[in-house]
Design a protein around this motif. Sequence first.
Motif, PDB file in Angstrom:
ATOM      1  N   ALA A 104       0.813  -1.218   0.000  1.00 33.24           N
ATOM      2  CA  ALA A 104       0.000   0.000   0.000  1.00 33.24           C
ATOM      3  C   ALA A 104       0.846   1.268   0.000  1.00 33.24           C
ATOM      4  O   ALA A 104       0.303   2.370  -0.087  1.00 33.24           O
ATOM      5  CB  ALA A 104      -0.945   0.004   1.198  1.00 33.24           C
ATOM      6  N   GLY A 105       2.175   1.115   0.113  1.00 35.40           N
ATOM      7  CA  GLY A 105       3.054   2.279   0.035  1.00 35.40           C
ATOM      8  C   GLY A 105       3.815   2.592   1.298  1.00 35.40           C
ATOM      9  O   GLY A 105       4.657   3.492   1.301  1.00 35.40           O
ATOM     10  N   ASP A 106       3.552   1.844   2.389  1.00 35.96           N
ATOM     11  CA  ASP A 106       4.265   2.099   3.643  1.00 35.96           C
ATOM     12  C   ASP A 106       5.592   1.345   3.615  1.00 35.96           C
ATOM     13  O   ASP A 106       5.751   0.280   4.229  1.00 35.96           O
ATOM     14  CB  ASP A 106       3.405   1.649   4.822  1.00 35.96           C
ATOM     15  CG  ASP A 106       4.037   2.015   6.177  1.00 35.96           C
ATOM     16  OD1 ASP A 106       5.072   2.725   6.166  1.00 35.96           O
ATOM     17  OD2 ASP A 106       3.494   1.609   7.222  1.00 35.96           O
ATOM     18  N   LEU A 107       6.552   1.893   2.896  1.00 39.73           N
ATOM     19  CA  LEU A 107       7.841   1.213   2.717  1.00 39.73           C
ATOM     20  C   LEU A 107       8.690   1.222   3.972  1.00 39.73           C
ATOM     21  O   LEU A 107       9.697   0.495   4.044  1.00 39.73           O
ATOM     22  CB  LEU A 107       8.609   1.854   1.557  1.00 39.73           C
ATOM     23  CG  LEU A 107       7.935   1.756   0.184  1.00 39.73           C
ATOM     24  CD1 LEU A 107       8.788   2.447  -0.867  1.00 39.73           C
ATOM     25  CD2 LEU A 107       7.695   0.307  -0.192  1.00 39.73           C
ATOM     26  N   GLU A 108       8.334   1.996   4.961  1.00 40.76           N
ATOM     27  CA  GLU A 108       9.095   2.016   6.213  1.00 40.76           C
ATOM     28  C   GLU A 108       8.618   0.950   7.194  1.00 40.76           C
ATOM     29  O   GLU A 108       9.233   0.743   8.220  1.00 40.76           O
ATOM     30  CB  GLU A 108       8.989   3.398   6.864  1.00 40.76           C
ATOM     31  CG  GLU A 108       9.628   4.513   6.037  1.00 40.76           C
ATOM     32  CD  GLU A 108       9.564   5.855   6.732  1.00 40.76           C
ATOM     33  OE1 GLU A 108       8.964   5.921   7.835  1.00 40.76           O
ATOM     34  OE2 GLU A 108      10.110   6.833   6.187  1.00 40.76           O
TER      35      GLU A 108
END
Length: 494
Positions: A233-237
């Motif tokens: 979903a884009g939460d690469l951290e």
Amino acid sequence: MKLSIFHSIHTRIMTATTLLIVAIVGAVVWSWAKNEGDVYREQKRQQAQTLAVALSNALTNELVDQNWGQIRLGLNLMLRRNPEFVYILVSDARASDQIVAAMPNDFQDQYIPDVVPADITNAALQVYTDTPPVVETFILRDIEFQGERRARRGERVLEVASDIRNASGEKIGTFRLGISLRQVNRAIVKAVNKALLVGVLGLGVGLVGAYILARELTNPVRRLQISATKIAAGDLEHRADIQRTDEIGALAATFNEMATVLQASFSRLQRTLESFERFVPGKFLTVIASDGIENIQVGVASTRLITILFADIRGYTSMSEQMTPLETFALLNDYLACMGQVINDTGGFIDKYIGDAIMALFEDETTGCALHAALAMQQSLKVFNEKRSREFQPTVNIGIGIHRGEVVMGTIGFTSRIESTVIGDAVNVAARVEGLTRKYNCDVLVTESVVAALRRPEAFELRLVDESVKVKGKNEPVAIYELMASSRGLGIGN
């Protein structure tokens, strides 16, 4: 077609473990029951053999003396005292193995009684020198004794046959005893019930263990799935928080390493995209790469009605001859940065640099922005030249030509070298109009098509320079106007 319930690893582990436990418990119960049955049957066989030998020896004298009444009385007493006894037969070998005494009395005086199959009778009448034979067979008809049913037709029994011998060891008769297996069967059923009880307890414990095992194995997998969803979903951290020392822990560590590499790769990709947009404007990409930069192909094109601005440094060739290459390079970068910022601020985008020339594009609905950009470029150039004058460097004069028309925006080249471009007669006209600024000694010239498209022409001071000028490369003459520096306001959207 697989049932959706078996798509879950938790369910698969539970099902596989349960089936394994059921198989193990079933094998144990079956083995236990079989072993118990064999033990009970063996015990019954040994008891039957011992009993048959003892009873046959006890009947020797009566058979020698042909004391049939005493024998029958003894048989009757044995059958009454032993409910397991189904029948007792005593045959006389001296009378062709005729049954001389039997309980029940139905079989007396018969040679081959209809109590068991004939082959069992034939085997029993054979001469045996070792232990009496014991066979498991079935009853051919219902047997009753003194009103009590001792066996039903088809019921399994043990028959033991023992030779009756005289003092010289000669066989004079046969003692046959049929013993019911009901007690053995009841003992086996009891043993099976105990085994089943133990099996059920073991199955219950196994199921609890299987559930705990499945939960321990699948919970981390679910958490990894949630983590993968967050990263997707884009939460690469995000990182999976699973602290284990087994293979799942190693998988989680590898997953986090992958997420770290993915984050670094995405950051590099993002920087690459940002760098790419410096070469190809974002507005241009929406036309030639609507499906993403990775899908850019040669020959993608779109027809647009657009306003084109050309700006060129006057006398650039002679100026560059008086400067070193590095000085020329620095001049161009400073100048293009100054002009590019103004074009971006007024809603346009630079399509390409042609040496010292700038080709900028403005969407059709923002034609007035092209004029605002031209005015702002002149003002910024004034500030730019003042700075260069203070540094005792040569100043710059530019000419700007603006035209509006239909163009084709797309990609040209081949698979390993693609370039974005704008092609059309309107591009050539804009370039020629910029060239006319030298002839008419004007800073900014615009064509009649630009003036006609303005929504607020009163916002600009326009002077007709030539109502019919023949532009090189174009057959039809066009009217050109000078955009005066005293034009009112710099609001965008005219």
